[in-house]
Design an enzyme around this catalytic site. Structure first.
Site, mmCIF file in Angstrom:
data_model
loop_
_atom_site.group_PDB
_atom_site.id
_atom_site.type_symbol
_atom_site.label_atom_id
_atom_site.label_comp_id
_atom_site.label_asym_id
_atom_site.label_seq_id
_atom_site.Cartn_x
_atom_site.Cartn_y
_atom_site.Cartn_z
ATOM 1 N N THR A 185 38.196 54.619 -46.232
ATOM 2 C CA THR A 185 38.302 55.417 -45.009
ATOM 3 C C THR A 185 37.155 55.035 -44.092
ATOM 4 O O THR A 185 36.063 54.721 -44.546
ATOM 5 C CB THR A 185 38.177 56.918 -45.305
ATOM 6 O OG1 THR A 185 36.879 57.139 -45.886
ATOM 7 C CG2 THR A 185 39.247 57.377 -46.268
ATOM 8 N N GLU A 330 44.251 58.587 -46.876
ATOM 9 C CA GLU A 330 44.517 59.271 -48.147
ATOM 10 C C GLU A 330 45.995 59.572 -48.364
ATOM 11 O O GLU A 330 46.392 59.983 -49.447
ATOM 12 C CB GLU A 330 43.733 60.596 -48.194
ATOM 13 C CG GLU A 330 42.221 60.445 -48.299
ATOM 14 C CD GLU A 330 41.543 60.286 -46.934
ATOM 15 O OE1 GLU A 330 42.241 59.935 -45.964
ATOM 16 O OE2 GLU A 330 40.325 60.517 -46.848
ATOM 17 N N LYS A 442 35.126 79.978 -37.433
ATOM 18 C CA LYS A 442 35.634 81.002 -38.348
ATOM 19 C C LYS A 442 35.065 82.361 -37.933
ATOM 20 O O LYS A 442 33.961 82.721 -38.302
ATOM 21 C CB LYS A 442 35.250 80.653 -39.781
ATOM 22 C CG LYS A 442 35.856 79.324 -40.223
ATOM 23 C CD LYS A 442 35.209 78.728 -41.461
ATOM 24 C CE LYS A 442 35.726 77.326 -41.730
ATOM 25 N NZ LYS A 442 35.123 76.277 -40.855
ATOM 26 N N TRP A 447 40.674 82.024 -37.248
ATOM 27 C CA TRP A 447 40.165 80.736 -36.803
ATOM 28 C C TRP A 447 40.383 80.559 -35.305
ATOM 29 O O TRP A 447 41.446 80.856 -34.775
ATOM 30 C CB TRP A 447 40.862 79.591 -37.549
ATOM 31 C CG TRP A 447 40.277 79.380 -38.902
ATOM 32 C CD1 TRP A 447 39.228 80.044 -39.462
ATOM 33 C CD2 TRP A 447 40.717 78.438 -39.881
ATOM 34 N NE1 TRP A 447 38.986 79.583 -40.730
ATOM 35 C CE2 TRP A 447 39.884 78.594 -41.017
ATOM 36 C CE3 TRP A 447 41.732 77.488 -39.925
ATOM 37 C CZ2 TRP A 447 40.033 77.827 -42.164
ATOM 38 C CZ3 TRP A 447 41.877 76.724 -41.060
ATOM 39 C CH2 TRP A 447 41.031 76.890 -42.176
#
Lengths: 548, 548
Positions: A185, A330, A442, A447
């Protein structure tokens, strides 16, 4: 009770054998700037066998890493097929990384052999002294080899390397869970992390790519992977095309708008795959020079969100349907593809098409809210996306921070991948991403999307840039801090911007804390560096005004 | 080195969960003769969960066999999803078999529960006393239940059976190699043999069905499986459609030309799958009544070779493209699909389209000649087709003739399936079948196709029927014997027929032995009974003339 079906592994060697026989006359066309170079799938298969013999001759064994530093071309495809089929692991090196990252990754992967395009030798040569494990360098195509004079690894010319070896190789029967391809990555923070794809994950991903839900590659297609083969296996397109008999148009290093437009007009690919930035440049080129590119039925755009204006521009002015997709290293990367449901039209169709798309059967998805609870697919509840499936990573190569024993918080205790993306999912399975999990605020069990606030703020004519970060708050846990760069000459006050925002978002999401800054700090790849902004806030370096 | 991808099994429960959520609004439409019955994928999923709870309530455990004697309808699909997902094994009973075969199969499979359409009770009721292992009968739809009065297995009404059970089931995490569906071959000789599909084989087969190389099902399709769901899982269409979100049009028991034409015209399916005999009747119906059926982009025809006139008739007169496919119970069944290569047209295209088709990557094929050697793919060398792959059977359920230890000559020592079909393969992987292996004549190390000789003979205007069988020969091992039924009133001599044949085939293939017979003996399903003919020859019952 076990079934009595044959226990045949899903392997890359099957894709190789199938493509080079049943689809032996399909073509790999590599753009060269001059006359395109053509090679049949049968020739690619024979050369892959030669490559495997040559690598065996160097002592390459099962599990050994063979790296590539190559553009998208026929030679790269030969390595894609040969290296995993012989039981070794293909490691695709990203030629756009900073030199120190390349060195770190090649050493971490313990690459023994490296295949490199001659044109990339000036990039590679200075790094060689830092790659003590590298034993052999195989150079393809033109390029000045003299930069390698006196440098340690043994240098081979690719064509000489293949010459004289047999055109058949007795591919070993592998376990389908064995490693096939290694890709790191390009994380913006911390060391890169390796994702180790298996034969099984690649094979299943190919089958999915070839369904109508995804790219629908068939033997009538000429597929143009503009997305690099060092970037998540070019989204699986080369292997999937070889499986389906779809011919491939490989752009090599000619990724600029003018040569792309020329190769599309001349060779008439039917489907492409690219990241938005490349395609944005192509649109400008097409608009300026009006080339005929209507041969392209579809272009898959992923890597980051595609601006709707870009999608409409291609469709309305050039007859190319842009299809949005989402994935990550991924996830192999096929996570979602934004084909709208059958029968929807007009604005409704565009609403679907500008989402990240719909999940296939092999990608199970769930949204996890701020309190760790699973959220409904109601198109409104925002949570972190977690995914599970046979082509989704379950761990990084070498484990978290190089320690295989250490728990990795990128994976949930029950093994799902935490994508780090926050979004919503509609009841019919369409994903819309709204923020990165590390940037979300948060606040009191809910959120707040930093991205959404920023987009609204930056829509104000007096705002040049805006970055919203989470800051600690005694009552709510976290609250948003809006940092704003005003446009040249503007003097707009925080209260005016706050009133502007109040008309567009829910009241409880409105930031109380505001700070004017000279510019938003950026990472090396040009993204907002919110980590640094949070640090500046913690160090008291920002001049914060409290409102409301 | 093993990869670090997630180890997620490929299971039917994933297809169920995916289809009933992401594609929850897709439809299963069952034809009833009157108003079609509609059920969403979400409802089907909820009812499948209820069915699993109800079956658990009867004590159905993992590995237990739950049989179906059902037409193609929504209830059958519910069983297709629920039974394998709960870890039990779905056994689809072929309602067209002779009663003694049905009894033999149900007892061999040890079916504990049977789901049956009410309309089939008159067929089933007389057999129940011979099914001692059957504990429960679940009856769906209308039909006179009184025929069951006083008969042993407990009888349940399907809707009452589901009522009150939860709409969610915590599907067990299975090994993908566990058994999912059991289907018996309808072999013309010997006892039927069970093929036990796994979750893995079904899932992989679904992915392949949904690629452009095969049926290319997508969420915009309405798929019409005319081929019965008791016949090799309706070629995978129901599961594949549920995976892709393609709506399904289920014909139930209305498989006659008139209702088929009516349901196509009214409900506008986009793709169908059927055997030639059914489709032949439909063509006559369409020609006679001129219904608008151009909604069907493709009809997949398999089960036996499709007459080219039928293919052309549908395409030229009704705008439906007929695509040939080959497979068998042992191959799940997708073996080949006859999509022509890109770019071919006219006669060349028809040549490709009248082959059995091309192999996908997951079906490896080889031709084995009379001497056991592997033959080239040159379009000319004829050998027995052997196949290998993850959805190909490796053994029969219970082993050869019920003995798991006994070697089964249907499988080669290295595990490939011997298909019993003889044919050729072109260099680009197109299969043409020319004969059954048991009927081919093995003459001096070469094979002579009995089918080819018969087709030529039957093209003579004076020949009503002709069957060619192998008879022992001291010099060549075997030679062909031509048995001929002349047309009414014809008196054509053997020498004239031999001369007719000599113009059409190679000299060494010409039969020396000829016999006139009154009629060709037939099996119960109407095929030439060559076993009986060979016996008659051995017993000296044929009046054989020697020529040449």
């Amino acid at each position: 009770m076990f079934s009595t079906m044959q226990d045949v592994p899903l392997t890359v060697s099957r894709i190789l054998e199938h493509g080079s026989t049943v689809h032996g006359s399909s073509q790999v066309i590599t753009w060269t700037g001059g006359e395109p170079h053509r090679r049949s799938f049968a020739e690619v298969g024979a050369r892959a066998a030669r490559l495997a013999h040559a690598l065996r001759g160097l002592g390459v064994e099962r599990e050994d890493r063979v790296a590539t530093l190559l553009w998208n071309n026929a030679e790269h495809l030969e390595a894609y097929l040969a290296v995993p089929s012989m039981g070794a692991v293909l490691h695709t090196l990203n030629l756009r990384l900073a030199p120190e990252q390349l060195v770190w990754i090649a050493n971490h992967a313990e690459d023994r052999v490296l295949l490199v395009n001659g044109s990339l030798l000036p990039l590679l040569a200075p790094l060689l002294p830092q790659l003590p494990l590298l034993e052999h360098l195989v150079v393809t195509g033109p390029g000045d080899r003299s930069v390698l004079d006196g440098i340690r690894p043994t240098v081979h010319d690719y064509e000489e390397f293949l010459a004289g070896h047999p055109e058949h190789y007795d591919w070993p029967e592998l376990d389908e869970r064995e490693a096939a391809i290694l890709c790191y990555t390009s994380g913006t923070t911390g060391d890169p992390k390796g994702v180790l794809y298996s034969h099984r994950s690649l094979y299943l991903h190919c089958l999915q790519v070839n369904t109508t839900e995804a790219f629908a590659l068939g033997s009538g297609d000429l597929a143009l992977p503009v997305v690099p083969m060092f970037h998540v296996s070019a989204w699986g397109m080369p292997h999937a095309a070889f499986m389906a008999g779809a011919s491939l148009l490989m752009p090599d290093r000619f990724l600029q708008p003018a040569p792309l437009a020329e190769m599309i007009e001349k060779l008439r690919p039917t489907i492409g795959a690219a990241v938005p930035t490349i395609w944005q440049g192509l649109l400008a080129e097409l608009d300026a020079h009006g080339r005929d590119v209507a041969c392209l039925r579809t272009v898959i755009i992923g890597g980051s969100a595609c601006p709707p204006a870009l999608m409409r521009g291609f469709e309305e002015r050039h007859g190319i349907r842009v299809v949005h997709a989402w994935g990550m290293t991924e996830t192999s990367p096929l996570g979602t593809v934004a084909h709208p449901p059958a029968g929807v039209t007009g604005d409704e169709e565009w609403r679907y098409r500008t989402t990240q798309g719909r999940f296939p059967a092999s990608v199970e998805a769930r949204l996890i809210g701020p309190d760790g609870a699973r959220l409904p697919w109601d198109g409104a509840s925002a949570g972190e996306l977690e995914v599970r499936g046979p082509w989704i990573a379950g761990a990084y190569y070498g484990g978290a921070d190089g320690d295989p024993q250490r728990p990795d918080d990128k994976f949930s205790p029950d093994g799902w991948l935490r994508t780090g993306d926050v979004g919503t999912i509609t009841p019919d399975g369409y994903l819309t991403l709204t923020d990165r999990a590390k940037d979300v605020i948060k606040s009191g069990g809910e959120w707040i999307s930093s991205l959404e606030l920023e987009n609204h703020l930056m829509a104000h004519p007096d705002v040049a840039e805006a970055a919203v970060i989470a800051v600690p708050d005694d009552k709510w846990g976290e609250r948003p801090l809006a940092t704003v760069v005003l446009a040249d000459g503007a003097t707009t006050g925080h209260d005016e911007l706050r009133a502007f925002l109040a008309e567009r978002i829910a009241r409880w999401q409105l930031p109380e804390r505001w700070a004017r800054i000279a510019s938003v700090p950026k990472t090396s790849v040009g993204k907002f560096d919110k980590k640094l902004l949070r640090q500046r806030y913690a160090d008291g370096e920002l001049d914060v005004t409290h409102l409301g």
